[in-house]
Design a protein around this motif. Structure first.
Motif, mmCIF file in Angstrom:
data_model
loop_
_atom_site.group_PDB
_atom_site.id
_atom_site.type_symbol
_atom_site.label_atom_id
_atom_site.label_comp_id
_atom_site.label_asym_id
_atom_site.label_seq_id
_atom_site.Cartn_x
_atom_site.Cartn_y
_atom_site.Cartn_z
ATOM 1 N N UNK A 55 -50.704 -21.479 25.198
ATOM 2 C CA UNK A 55 -50.717 -20.033 24.920
ATOM 3 C C UNK A 55 -49.341 -19.423 25.168
ATOM 4 N N UNK A 56 -48.912 -18.561 24.294
ATOM 5 C CA UNK A 56 -47.634 -17.883 24.487
ATOM 6 C C UNK A 56 -47.585 -16.627 23.622
ATOM 7 N N UNK A 57 -46.673 -15.753 23.968
ATOM 8 C CA UNK A 57 -46.473 -14.518 23.218
ATOM 9 C C UNK A 57 -45.103 -14.555 22.560
ATOM 10 N N UNK A 58 -45.082 -14.300 21.261
ATOM 11 C CA UNK A 58 -43.840 -14.234 20.496
ATOM 12 C C UNK A 58 -43.502 -12.765 20.253
ATOM 13 N N UNK A 59 -42.290 -12.380 20.593
ATOM 14 C CA UNK A 59 -41.847 -10.996 20.386
ATOM 15 C C UNK A 59 -41.254 -10.889 18.985
ATOM 16 N N UNK A 60 -41.911 -10.108 18.165
ATOM 17 C CA UNK A 60 -41.587 -10.031 16.742
ATOM 18 C C UNK A 60 -41.023 -8.658 16.397
ATOM 19 N N UNK A 61 -39.830 -8.636 15.806
ATOM 20 C CA UNK A 61 -39.242 -7.394 15.311
ATOM 21 C C UNK A 61 -39.399 -7.340 13.801
ATOM 22 N N UNK A 62 -39.935 -6.251 13.265
ATOM 23 C CA UNK A 62 -40.295 -6.182 11.850
ATOM 24 C C UNK A 62 -39.816 -4.880 11.219
ATOM 25 N N UNK A 63 -39.233 -4.993 10.027
ATOM 26 C CA UNK A 63 -38.918 -3.800 9.235
ATOM 27 C C UNK A 63 -40.209 -3.204 8.697
ATOM 28 N N UNK A 64 -40.233 -1.879 8.554
ATOM 29 C CA UNK A 64 -41.471 -1.202 8.165
ATOM 30 C C UNK A 64 -41.935 -1.602 6.763
ATOM 31 N N UNK A 65 -40.996 -1.945 5.881
ATOM 32 C CA UNK A 65 -41.390 -2.386 4.536
ATOM 33 C C UNK A 65 -42.314 -3.591 4.608
ATOM 34 N N UNK A 66 -42.034 -4.503 5.513
ATOM 35 C CA UNK A 66 -42.871 -5.697 5.666
ATOM 36 C C UNK A 66 -44.242 -5.312 6.220
ATOM 37 N N UNK A 67 -44.280 -4.319 7.102
ATOM 38 C CA UNK A 67 -45.562 -3.825 7.624
ATOM 39 C C UNK A 67 -46.442 -3.352 6.471
ATOM 40 N N UNK A 68 -45.831 -2.682 5.484
ATOM 41 C CA UNK A 68 -46.586 -2.105 4.371
ATOM 42 C C UNK A 68 -46.900 -3.136 3.272
ATOM 43 N N UNK A 69 -46.360 -4.344 3.375
ATOM 44 C CA UNK A 69 -46.579 -5.318 2.307
ATOM 45 C C UNK A 69 -47.373 -6.541 2.774
ATOM 46 N N UNK A 70 -46.800 -7.388 3.642
ATOM 47 C CA UNK A 70 -47.484 -8.648 3.927
ATOM 48 C C UNK A 70 -47.601 -9.029 5.405
ATOM 49 N N UNK A 71 -47.308 -8.119 6.319
ATOM 50 C CA UNK A 71 -47.386 -8.472 7.739
ATOM 51 C C UNK A 71 -48.797 -8.893 8.140
ATOM 52 N N UNK A 72 -49.818 -8.184 7.664
ATOM 53 C CA UNK A 72 -51.195 -8.520 8.042
ATOM 54 C C UNK A 72 -51.557 -9.934 7.604
ATOM 55 N N UNK A 73 -51.117 -10.319 6.411
ATOM 56 C CA UNK A 73 -51.399 -11.682 5.922
ATOM 57 C C UNK A 73 -50.667 -12.724 6.757
ATOM 58 N N UNK A 74 -49.443 -12.407 7.159
ATOM 59 C CA UNK A 74 -48.682 -13.323 8.015
ATOM 60 C C UNK A 74 -49.389 -13.523 9.355
ATOM 61 N N UNK A 75 -49.850 -12.453 9.954
ATOM 62 C CA UNK A 75 -50.532 -12.555 11.245
ATOM 63 C C UNK A 75 -51.831 -13.347 11.114
ATOM 64 N N UNK A 76 -52.547 -13.125 10.012
ATOM 65 C CA UNK A 76 -53.785 -13.859 9.793
ATOM 66 C C UNK A 76 -53.549 -15.345 9.619
ATOM 67 N N UNK A 77 -52.531 -15.710 8.839
ATOM 68 C CA UNK A 77 -52.222 -17.117 8.610
ATOM 69 C C UNK A 77 -51.703 -17.773 9.884
ATOM 70 N N UNK A 78 -50.912 -17.044 10.645
ATOM 71 C CA UNK A 78 -50.402 -17.582 11.905
ATOM 72 C C UNK A 78 -51.540 -17.854 12.882
ATOM 73 N N UNK A 79 -52.492 -16.925 12.965
ATOM 74 C CA UNK A 79 -53.632 -17.121 13.867
ATOM 75 C C UNK A 79 -54.451 -18.332 13.450
ATOM 76 N N UNK A 80 -54.545 -18.557 12.147
ATOM 77 C CA UNK A 80 -55.303 -19.722 11.662
ATOM 78 C C UNK A 80 -54.613 -21.017 12.078
ATOM 79 N N UNK A 81 -53.287 -21.044 12.007
ATOM 80 C CA UNK A 81 -52.527 -22.266 12.322
ATOM 81 C C UNK A 81 -52.273 -22.425 13.814
ATOM 82 N N UNK A 82 -52.031 -21.302 14.499
ATOM 83 C CA UNK A 82 -51.694 -21.328 15.928
ATOM 84 C C UNK A 82 -52.534 -20.288 16.668
ATOM 85 N N UNK A 83 -53.808 -20.582 16.914
ATOM 86 C CA UNK A 83 -54.704 -19.585 17.516
ATOM 87 C C UNK A 83 -54.317 -19.159 18.930
ATOM 88 N N UNK A 84 -53.448 -19.938 19.597
ATOM 89 C CA UNK A 84 -53.070 -19.604 20.969
ATOM 90 C C UNK A 84 -51.832 -18.706 21.049
#
Length: 295
Positions: A90-119
């Motif tokens: 288990x670990x926490x990654x500190x992620x800095x994101x431009x707002x454009x990415x928040x409005x486009x594909x950040x949610x999909x990235x987080x979902x795919x990451x959780x699927x591959x690395x649930x911890x």
């Protein structure tokens, strides 16, 4: 016997040239960093760091230890990777994101990451590119998804996706739904802050087209930019496809002959010990970003 955690602390204090930045990165306190390094100095019987210099610097003995510390820590990381230990912890990654990415594909990235690395959990900061870059340099952010490219010593810079810039306005604000030179003289353009793209290119283009000092209103929040455009204060300029659902009925895309380079987004992270997991996460980000821009 040399303590592995002490070597890790020494390594990052040396890499970041700061006890406080190392403490931030390793989720510990500055006194702990100082005590661990003092313990190593007692153990080896020599000074390893010049604390009086700003930023701190390594002594000749410190530089020699850094070579060994990196080799040892890389070997440990390789061992953990071979047995899949680093991916399971288990670990926490500190992620800095431009707002454009928040409005486009950040949610999909987080979902795919959780699927591959649930911890893995994320501590997410949404900010403008200069602030994210500062956080990366200071060790306060592990991965930055932001505008680029940029060449920074010791840091990876990998292309993610390009987005065309598009003008948006409230219905009826622009006659014929086309932004002419006369309209550009009359209405302010609302876009991102001065220290970020597209402000600098936009200002030069507007100046050459209109022959007068352009009216540009800036804001770091795309939600605020959209709200101002919906209130007919001016015409918004941001990435095509990034319009938030809440503004879908309040704003319409506006045609224009004004050509601007696209917004190019890149992933940045510090290379070195422990960067393997960051590389894997950026690989996911690149796939998700590519899929988001596919026709």
């Amino acid at each position: 016997m040399v303590n592995l955690r002490s070597l890790e602390i020494f390594y990052w204090a040396a890499q970041l040239n700061s006890f406080s930045r190392a403490a931030e990165k390793l989720n510990t306190t500055q006194p702990t960093i100082s005590q661990r390094i003092a313990g190593l100095e007692d153990q080896f019987g020599t000074q390893l760091m010049n604390r009086s210099s700003k930023p701190i610097s390594l002594t000749p003995s410190g530089r020699a230890l850094l070579v060994h510390a990196e080799l040892i820590l890389r070997q440990v990381a390789k061992l953990e990777q071979e047995f899949d230990l680093s991916m399971q912890a288990p670990r926490t990654i500190r992620l800095g994101v431009s707002e454009t990415i928040v409005h486009t594909w950040l949610a999909r990235f987080l979902g795919e990451t959780h699927r591959c690395f649930p911890n893995i959990d994320f501590d997410i900061t949404v900010d403008v590119t200069p602030s994210i870059m500062s956080g990366l340099r200071d060790g306060e952010i592990d991965i930055g998804l932001m505008l680029g490219p940029a060449t920074i010593d010791g840091m990876a810079c990998l292309h993610l996706v390009d987005y065309s810039l598009r003008f948006y306005a409230a219905p009826g604000v622009i006659q014929g739904n086309r932004l002419t030179v006369d309209e550009l003289k009359r209405l302010p353009i609302i876009t991102f802050p001065r220290q970020t793209y597209p402000y600098s290119h936009l200002r030069e283009k507007l100046f050459s087209l209109t022959g007068q000092t352009p009216r540009i209103f800036t804001n770091s929040s795309q939600a605020t930019i959209e709200r101002m455009a919906a209130d007919a204060i001016g015409v918004a300029l941001f990435a095509e496809g990034a319009l938030s659902p809440s503004s879908a009925n309040a704003l319409v895309a506006v045609e224009s002959d004004l050509e601007l380079p696209p917004m190019s987004f890149y992933a940045f992270y510090m290379l070195g010990v422990g960067s393997e997991i960051l590389e894997s996460l950026v690989g996911i980000a690149r796939k998700v970003a590519a899929a988001s821009s596919a026709p």
